[in-house]
Design a protein around this motif. Structure first.
Motif, PDB file in Angstrom:
ATOM      1  N   VAL A  16     -10.964  -4.375  -4.884  1.00 41.30           N
ATOM      2  CA  VAL A  16     -11.096  -4.884  -3.525  1.00 41.30           C
ATOM      3  C   VAL A  16      -9.724  -5.249  -2.960  1.00 41.30           C
ATOM      4  O   VAL A  16      -9.463  -5.104  -1.764  1.00 41.30           O
ATOM      5  CB  VAL A  16     -12.035  -6.108  -3.509  1.00 41.30           C
ATOM      6  N   LEU A  17      -8.822  -5.712  -3.837  1.00 39.31           N
ATOM      7  CA  LEU A  17      -7.483  -6.115  -3.406  1.00 39.31           C
ATOM      8  C   LEU A  17      -6.391  -5.173  -3.894  1.00 39.31           C
ATOM      9  O   LEU A  17      -5.392  -4.977  -3.200  1.00 39.31           O
ATOM     10  CB  LEU A  17      -7.178  -7.533  -3.921  1.00 39.31           C
ATOM     11  N   SER A  18      -6.566  -4.614  -5.084  1.00 37.70           N
ATOM     12  CA  SER A  18      -5.511  -3.783  -5.665  1.00 37.70           C
ATOM     13  C   SER A  18      -6.132  -2.846  -6.689  1.00 37.70           C
ATOM     14  O   SER A  18      -6.249  -3.193  -7.871  1.00 37.70           O
ATOM     15  CB  SER A  18      -4.444  -4.672  -6.323  1.00 37.70           C
ATOM     16  N   ASN A  19      -6.506  -1.654  -6.231  1.00 39.06           N
ATOM     17  CA  ASN A  19      -7.174  -0.718  -7.127  1.00 39.06           C
ATOM     18  C   ASN A  19      -6.208  -0.001  -8.061  1.00 39.06           C
ATOM     19  O   ASN A  19      -6.598   0.513  -9.096  1.00 39.06           O
ATOM     20  CB  ASN A  19      -7.957   0.322  -6.304  1.00 39.06           C
ATOM     21  N   PHE A  20      -4.947   0.020  -7.685  1.00 39.48           N
ATOM     22  CA  PHE A  20      -3.921   0.688  -8.494  1.00 39.48           C
ATOM     23  C   PHE A  20      -2.692  -0.227  -8.563  1.00 39.48           C
ATOM     24  O   PHE A  20      -1.722  -0.039  -7.828  1.00 39.48           O
ATOM     25  CB  PHE A  20      -3.561   2.038  -7.875  1.00 39.48           C
ATOM     26  N   PRO A  21      -2.711  -1.221  -9.452  1.00 44.75           N
ATOM     27  CA  PRO A  21      -1.682  -2.269  -9.463  1.00 44.75           C
ATOM     28  C   PRO A  21      -0.370  -1.831 -10.120  1.00 44.75           C
ATOM     29  O   PRO A  21       0.113  -2.431 -11.080  1.00 44.75           O
ATOM     30  CB  PRO A  21      -2.358  -3.388 -10.252  1.00 44.75           C
ATOM     31  N   ILE A  22       0.220  -0.783  -9.574  1.00 43.41           N
ATOM     32  CA  ILE A  22       1.400  -0.175 -10.174  1.00 43.41           C
ATOM     33  C   ILE A  22       2.605  -1.102 -10.123  1.00 43.41           C
ATOM     34  O   ILE A  22       3.610  -0.882 -10.822  1.00 43.41           O
ATOM     35  CB  ILE A  22       1.715   1.173  -9.475  1.00 43.41           C
ATOM     36  N   VAL A  72      -1.396   6.296 -13.539  1.00 39.05           N
ATOM     37  CA  VAL A  72      -2.349   7.403 -13.452  1.00 39.05           C
ATOM     38  C   VAL A  72      -3.458   7.027 -12.480  1.00 39.05           C
ATOM     39  O   VAL A  72      -4.084   5.961 -12.590  1.00 39.05           O
ATOM     40  CB  VAL A  72      -2.903   7.782 -14.849  1.00 39.05           C
ATOM     41  N   LYS A  73      -3.652   7.905 -11.478  1.00 41.20           N
ATOM     42  CA  LYS A  73      -4.630   7.679 -10.422  1.00 41.20           C
ATOM     43  C   LYS A  73      -5.810   8.634 -10.551  1.00 41.20           C
ATOM     44  O   LYS A  73      -5.642   9.764 -10.985  1.00 41.20           O
ATOM     45  CB  LYS A  73      -3.989   7.874  -9.045  1.00 41.20           C
ATOM     46  N   LEU A  74      -6.960   8.154 -10.131  1.00 44.00           N
ATOM     47  CA  LEU A  74      -8.178   8.957 -10.180  1.00 44.00           C
ATOM     48  C   LEU A  74      -8.417   9.578  -8.811  1.00 44.00           C
ATOM     49  O   LEU A  74      -9.116   9.047  -7.956  1.00 44.00           O
ATOM     50  CB  LEU A  74      -9.360   8.083 -10.595  1.00 44.00           C
ATOM     51  N   GLY A  75      -7.777  10.715  -8.586  1.00 43.44           N
ATOM     52  CA  GLY A  75      -7.899  11.405  -7.312  1.00 43.44           C
ATOM     53  C   GLY A  75      -6.808  10.993  -6.345  1.00 43.44           C
ATOM     54  O   GLY A  75      -5.930  10.186  -6.658  1.00 43.44           O
ATOM     55  N   ASP A  76      -6.877  11.565  -5.164  1.00 40.51           N
ATOM     56  CA  ASP A  76      -5.902  11.306  -4.104  1.00 40.51           C
ATOM     57  C   ASP A  76      -6.627  10.592  -2.969  1.00 40.51           C
ATOM     58  O   ASP A  76      -7.441  11.180  -2.270  1.00 40.51           O
ATOM     59  CB  ASP A  76      -5.291  12.620  -3.607  1.00 40.51           C
ATOM     60  N   ASP A  77      -6.339   9.283  -2.799  1.00 36.06           N
ATOM     61  CA  ASP A  77      -7.079   8.482  -1.835  1.00 36.06           C
ATOM     62  C   ASP A  77      -6.659   8.728  -0.397  1.00 36.06           C
ATOM     63  O   ASP A  77      -7.361   8.355   0.529  1.00 36.06           O
ATOM     64  CB  ASP A  77      -6.892   6.983  -2.132  1.00 36.06           C
ATOM     65  N   SER A  95      -9.420   0.593   3.343  1.00 34.51           N
ATOM     66  CA  SER A  95      -8.114   0.166   3.833  1.00 34.51           C
ATOM     67  C   SER A  95      -7.679  -1.116   3.127  1.00 34.51           C
ATOM     68  O   SER A  95      -6.524  -1.250   2.704  1.00 34.51           O
ATOM     69  CB  SER A  95      -8.165  -0.058   5.348  1.00 34.51           C
ATOM     70  N   ALA A  96      -8.619  -2.057   2.999  1.00 30.25           N
ATOM     71  CA  ALA A  96      -8.298  -3.341   2.371  1.00 30.25           C
ATOM     72  C   ALA A  96      -7.913  -3.176   0.905  1.00 30.25           C
ATOM     73  O   ALA A  96      -6.974  -3.801   0.422  1.00 30.25           O
ATOM     74  CB  ALA A  96      -9.490  -4.287   2.503  1.00 30.25           C
ATOM     75  N   ARG A  97      -8.600  -2.296   0.194  1.00 29.31           N
ATOM     76  CA  ARG A  97      -8.356  -2.200  -1.240  1.00 29.31           C
ATOM     77  C   ARG A  97      -7.143  -1.350  -1.588  1.00 29.31           C
ATOM     78  O   ARG A  97      -6.650  -1.402  -2.714  1.00 29.31           O
ATOM     79  CB  ARG A  97      -9.596  -1.673  -1.968  1.00 29.31           C
ATOM     80  N   HIS A  98      -6.632  -0.589  -0.638  1.00 29.07           N
ATOM     81  CA  HIS A  98      -5.500   0.281  -0.932  1.00 29.07           C
ATOM     82  C   HIS A  98      -4.174  -0.171  -0.323  1.00 29.07           C
ATOM     83  O   HIS A  98      -3.113   0.225  -0.790  1.00 29.07           O
ATOM     84  CB  HIS A  98      -5.785   1.711  -0.442  1.00 29.07           C
ATOM     85  N   VAL A  99      -4.230  -0.984   0.720  1.00 31.23           N
ATOM     86  CA  VAL A  99      -3.015  -1.227   1.502  1.00 31.23           C
ATOM     87  C   VAL A  99      -1.918  -1.897   0.685  1.00 31.23           C
ATOM     88  O   VAL A  99      -0.731  -1.585   0.851  1.00 31.23           O
ATOM     89  CB  VAL A  99      -3.355  -2.050   2.770  1.00 31.23           C
ATOM     90  N   LEU A 100      -2.254  -2.825  -0.205  1.00 28.24           N
ATOM     91  CA  LEU A 100      -1.240  -3.501  -1.013  1.00 28.24           C
ATOM     92  C   LEU A 100      -0.507  -2.509  -1.904  1.00 28.24           C
ATOM     93  O   LEU A 100       0.730  -2.537  -2.008  1.00 28.24           O
ATOM     94  CB  LEU A 100      -1.895  -4.599  -1.868  1.00 28.24           C
ATOM     95  N   ASP A 101      -1.269  -1.612  -2.540  1.00 26.83           N
ATOM     96  CA  ASP A 101      -0.662  -0.615  -3.429  1.00 26.83           C
ATOM     97  C   ASP A 101       0.152   0.399  -2.640  1.00 26.83           C
ATOM     98  O   ASP A 101       1.243   0.800  -3.056  1.00 26.83           O
ATOM     99  CB  ASP A 101      -1.759   0.091  -4.239  1.00 26.83           C
TER     100      ASP A 101
END
Length: 421
Positions: A298-304, A321-326, A346-352
């Motif tokens: 919800v906040l950071s799906n890919f915390p790179i 490593v990402k699961l697909g191209d968002d 938008s909310a879950r991806h914007v931080l990353d």
């Protein structure tokens, strides 16, 4: 289905053998051990059942002598993260063991709501387009009709429980796996996460491994304080005895997909300190009596960003490593449901996304797995589709290992340091 169903697949075997022949001796890190293993940090994205593809990726890397030092992940990525941390010591390969655990588990067991929730979900998960016989069409139509009848109790249940499924089966499954590896607490887990003996810096590199220690970061979202929580380091914010917490609780928090699962609730300990909240997450309000956790995605799906250090040339890279191209097409917002989904995504991806925008060097560290048409919420996934996801992960590993250039990446980081001074 067993481990060999995945690892002895002809394409997977060919990928491993060709890599071992083609890139034997290739440098991926300056941190090595006396057995010739090379060490990297690894961050894995969330994505429901698509996380099976992550196993294909890590399996191939391990077969090429790459070991995972610090580990981070969200949701499905957090599952593989914790199991890689818990199934053996840092220097040993673990993915093959994790594959065996997956092979023995029916993922639909995670759908553990009351009977009317199970019937409802079963009735709506597919449509009629694949049904051929009259009997199949009638049976499917009856299931859909049953789902329509049950919609009222389902809505009442979701409003009361804030989710469809309890998540108890999932937590018990993880807890049993941890227990089989003699891990009942966070303290047990951290005792296993020790710097390997024989660890050293590659010859010719003017650095040491003296201050290197393996880290673990499992991401969850605590919604009453709007906090991105990283476990286990932030467990002091919620529990009186942080070292005694079962790590299965961290995963149950991280994978709590909104609406699909109940949120994970923790009654905050009476000895939790307000000073820790200020120091760790800059929260200055009243400590919540009950913390509500939902999926970390919800906040950071890919915390790179979790292992990033500015103005240094790292001794070991942080692979992602990402699961697909968002972000490959415009989100559709024509209907109200699609409009809400666009807001949520938008909310879950914007931080990353923002981190990657300001740290462009990370594009050299990240590999995306083509997950095809697989659905991230298909907990009734077939064995054939599990294998397909695993193979897709192996293909992604093959592509990444061939193109990654560690020496070039270090030069990029040197140039960034020069530009910032």
């Amino acid at each position: 289905m067993n481990t060999k169903y995945f690892t002895h697949n002809e394409e997977v075997r060919e990928i491993v053998l060709n890599l071992q022949h083609d890139i034997s001796g290739k440098c991926f890190s300056d941190v090595i051990d006396d057995k010739g293993n090379q060490y990297v940090d690894l961050v894995q994205e969330g994505g429901g059942v698509l996380g099976i593809a992550l196993l294909g990726y890590t399996y191939v890397l391990e077969r090429l002598g790459i070991r995972f030092f610090s580990l981070g992940g969200t949701s499905a990525g957090a599952i593989n993260t914790l199991l890689l941390a818990a199934c053996d010591t840092v220097e040993r390969p673990k993915t093959e063991k994790i594959i065996g655990l997956l092979a023995d588990k029916n993922l639909y067991d995670f759908v553990d709501g009351p009977f009317f929730v199970k019937i409802f979900l079963g009735s709506v998960k597919n449509d009629l387009k694949d049904e051929k016989s009259t009997r199949q069409i009638i049976e499917k139509t009856l299931r859909i009709f049953a789902g329509m009848i049950l919609i009222t109790p389902v809505i009442v249940y979701v409003l009361a429980r804030k989710g469809l499924n309890r998540g108890i089966n999932f937590r018990q499954w993880i807890s049993d796996i941890l227990k089989s590896n003699r891990i009942d607490s966070t303290g047990d887990l951290l005792n296993l996460r020790k710097k390997p003996e024989g660890l050293s810096i590659r010859e010719g590199v003017d650095k040491t491994v003296e201050d290197l220690d393996p880290k673990l970061k499992i991401i969850a979202a605590e919604i009453t304080t709007e906090t991105r929580v990283m476990f286990p380091e932030m467990n002091v914010l919620f529990w009186n005895e942080p070292d005694d917490v079962n790590p299965a609780d961290y995963l149950r928090a991280s994978m709590s997909i909104p609406v699909f699962f109940h949120p994970f609730k923790v009654k905050t300990g009476t000895r939790v300190r307000k000073e820790d909240w200020k120091q760790l997450v800059k929260y200055k309000g009243k400590i919540p009596q009950v913390a509500y956790f939902v999926d970390g995605g919800v906040l950071s799906n890919f915390p790179i960003d979790v292992f990033h250090k500015r103005n240094v040339v790292p001794r070991l890279p942080t692979f992602g490593v990402k699961l697909g191209d968002d972000r490959h097409q415009v989100s559709r917002v024509g209907t109200f449901t699609k409009f809400l989904m666009a807001i949520f995504n938008s909310a879950r991806h914007v931080l990353d996304y923002q981190f990657l925008l300001t740290n462009a060097d990370y594009e050299h560290l990240i590999q995306k797995i083509d997950i095809g048409e697989h659905n991230w919420l298909n907990f009734s996934i077939s064995d054939k589709d599990k294998l397909d996801l695993f193979i897709r992960g192996a293909r992604a590993a093959d592509e990444f290992l061939r193109k990654f250039d560690w020496e070039n990446y270090k030069e990029i980081r040197k140039s960034l340091m020069s530009a910032s001074t």
